[in-house]
Design a protein around this motif. Sequence first.
Motif, short mmCIF file in Angstrom:
data_model
loop_
_atom_site.label_atom_id
_atom_site.label_comp_id
_atom_site.label_asym_id
_atom_site.label_seq_id
_atom_site.Cartn_x
_atom_site.Cartn_y
_atom_site.Cartn_z
N UNK A 235 0.82 -1.22 0.00
CA UNK A 235 0.00 0.00 0.00
C UNK A 235 0.85 1.27 0.00
N UNK A 236 2.04 1.20 0.59
CA UNK A 236 2.93 2.35 0.58
C UNK A 236 3.58 2.56 -0.78
N UNK A 237 3.61 1.50 -1.60
CA UNK A 237 4.30 1.57 -2.90
C UNK A 237 3.35 1.82 -4.06
N UNK A 238 2.11 1.39 -3.96
CA UNK A 238 1.21 1.35 -5.12
C UNK A 238 0.94 2.71 -5.77
N UNK A 239 1.00 3.79 -5.01
CA UNK A 239 0.71 5.10 -5.58
C UNK A 239 1.91 5.70 -6.32
N UNK A 240 3.10 5.13 -6.12
CA UNK A 240 4.30 5.63 -6.78
C UNK A 240 4.76 4.73 -7.92
N UNK A 241 4.11 3.58 -8.09
CA UNK A 241 4.49 2.65 -9.14
C UNK A 241 4.65 1.24 -8.59
N UNK A 242 3.73 0.36 -8.96
CA UNK A 242 3.76 -1.01 -8.46
C UNK A 242 3.18 -1.96 -9.50
N UNK A 243 3.90 -3.06 -9.74
CA UNK A 243 3.39 -4.14 -10.57
C UNK A 243 3.35 -5.39 -9.71
N UNK A 244 2.16 -5.96 -9.56
CA UNK A 244 1.96 -7.11 -8.69
C UNK A 244 1.55 -8.31 -9.52
N UNK A 245 2.27 -9.42 -9.32
CA UNK A 245 1.96 -10.66 -10.02
C UNK A 245 1.31 -11.61 -9.00
N UNK A 246 0.00 -11.83 -9.14
CA UNK A 246 -0.70 -12.65 -8.16
C UNK A 246 -0.96 -14.05 -8.71
N UNK A 247 -0.51 -15.10 -8.01
CA UNK A 247 -0.80 -16.47 -8.44
C UNK A 247 -2.31 -16.74 -8.37
N UNK A 248 -2.82 -17.42 -9.36
CA UNK A 248 -4.25 -17.75 -9.37
C UNK A 248 -4.54 -18.71 -8.21
N UNK A 249 -5.81 -18.86 -7.88
CA UNK A 249 -6.19 -19.65 -6.70
C UNK A 249 -5.68 -21.08 -6.75
N UNK A 250 -5.71 -21.71 -7.93
CA UNK A 250 -5.21 -23.09 -8.04
C UNK A 250 -3.71 -23.16 -7.78
N UNK A 251 -2.98 -22.12 -8.18
CA UNK A 251 -1.54 -22.09 -7.94
C UNK A 251 -1.23 -21.94 -6.46
N UNK A 252 -2.02 -21.12 -5.76
CA UNK A 252 -1.83 -20.95 -4.32
C UNK A 252 -2.13 -22.26 -3.59
N UNK A 253 -3.18 -22.95 -4.02
CA UNK A 253 -3.53 -24.23 -3.41
C UNK A 253 -2.43 -25.26 -3.60
N UNK A 254 -1.83 -25.27 -4.81
CA UNK A 254 -0.77 -26.24 -5.09
C UNK A 254 0.49 -25.95 -4.27
#
Length: 402
Positions: free
Chosen positions: A220-239
């Motif tokens: 949250x401190x970074x997102x307003x200055x430039x942030x790229x987030x790569x979120x694993x899909x739910x099946x990847x988190x489960x695995x």
Amino acid sequence: MARSSILLAVAVAVTAAALLASPAAAAKSYNITKILAAHPEFSKFNAMLTKTRLAYDINRRQTITVLAIDNAAMAALDQYSLPTVRHILSLHVLVDYYGAKKLRALSHGATASASMFQSTSSAGGMSGYVNITSGKGGKVDFFCEGADDTATPSRYVKSIKELPYDIAVLQVSSVLSSSEAEAPVPPPAPVDLVELLSKKYCKSFAALVSGNADVFRALNETKDNGLTLFCPVDTAVAAFAPKYKNLTAKAKTAILLYHAVPDYFSLQLLKSNNGMVSTLATTSDAKKDYSFDVKNDDDEDVTLATKVVTSTITATVGDLEPLAVYAVSKFLQPKELFKVVEAPAPAPEPSKKKGKKGADDEDSSSDDSDDATADEGAAAPAVFARWATAAATVGAALVLLG
């Protein structure tokens, strides 16, 4: 005689086209940050190109002119916010090539060039264009279209670096003035990151982020200055869940921050650039690297290679500068926490006795190893084919000439 000349001209043209199409004649690559790094008097300008992300936009262009200002002149930008500085400096990036020779060729004339600011929504009418005029004694001035009458033109000082006709880096005397570019940029609309992740593909990852106070605060401190987030899909988190549960609290924080790059990357930019990127995990642990390699495949798939696992971007969750969120197929695992997957040894050369069968028995399964060798092998027949086509055309023309 005329017919012979035409045939010979066609042959020469085809030969030239074949040579130009070969990899050896590909456009030069450049890095504006490295170019300016050799000139410490432009260190502030260079740092601001990186901070505003203009450096990435410059490097992906094939034809560009950068109007650099030295450290003393950069003081004029101290009063502006970072988004406004980006607008002002984007006026200093012309989407055409103007080397010293081309400037001299103006010969008491004038021309205009579009700048990167022209492509923004803040550039009204012709305000994103920069006029270039040549005067007595070879003096060349740059000033923005529609600038106030009181505005002082920025004068050409010298050429810093030129790669005709890809990039020209020129020093100018002062910051270009434009009321549109200097106007305050409204702050980005507030974004609830966890809510955004929960809506599409990444509900499980959102739960991990919201459950870790350090990670939640850092994102949250970074997102307003430039942030790229790569979120694993739910099946990847489960695995990945069994491995994640066995990590220490510090390692859990590191691996979640490993999915965040403290810079904004549009999908187009990811598709047009390859290279290593640092993550928020890097800044949280200065002793370790925590970077991964971004690769693109024919401007289609974008993969993230960590030396432990390779993950692919599957969808865009949200993209509104300065924040971009992408769903990825696998949980990213850094080499700092997990064992590196070694590339398999190359298959032995088939013996001559086996012939075709031996070649067919080679392992053709895919892996995460570097594909540079395969690319070079594929390129060689293509180059040969171009030469063969050109040679055949020349030969045919010579026969007709006879």
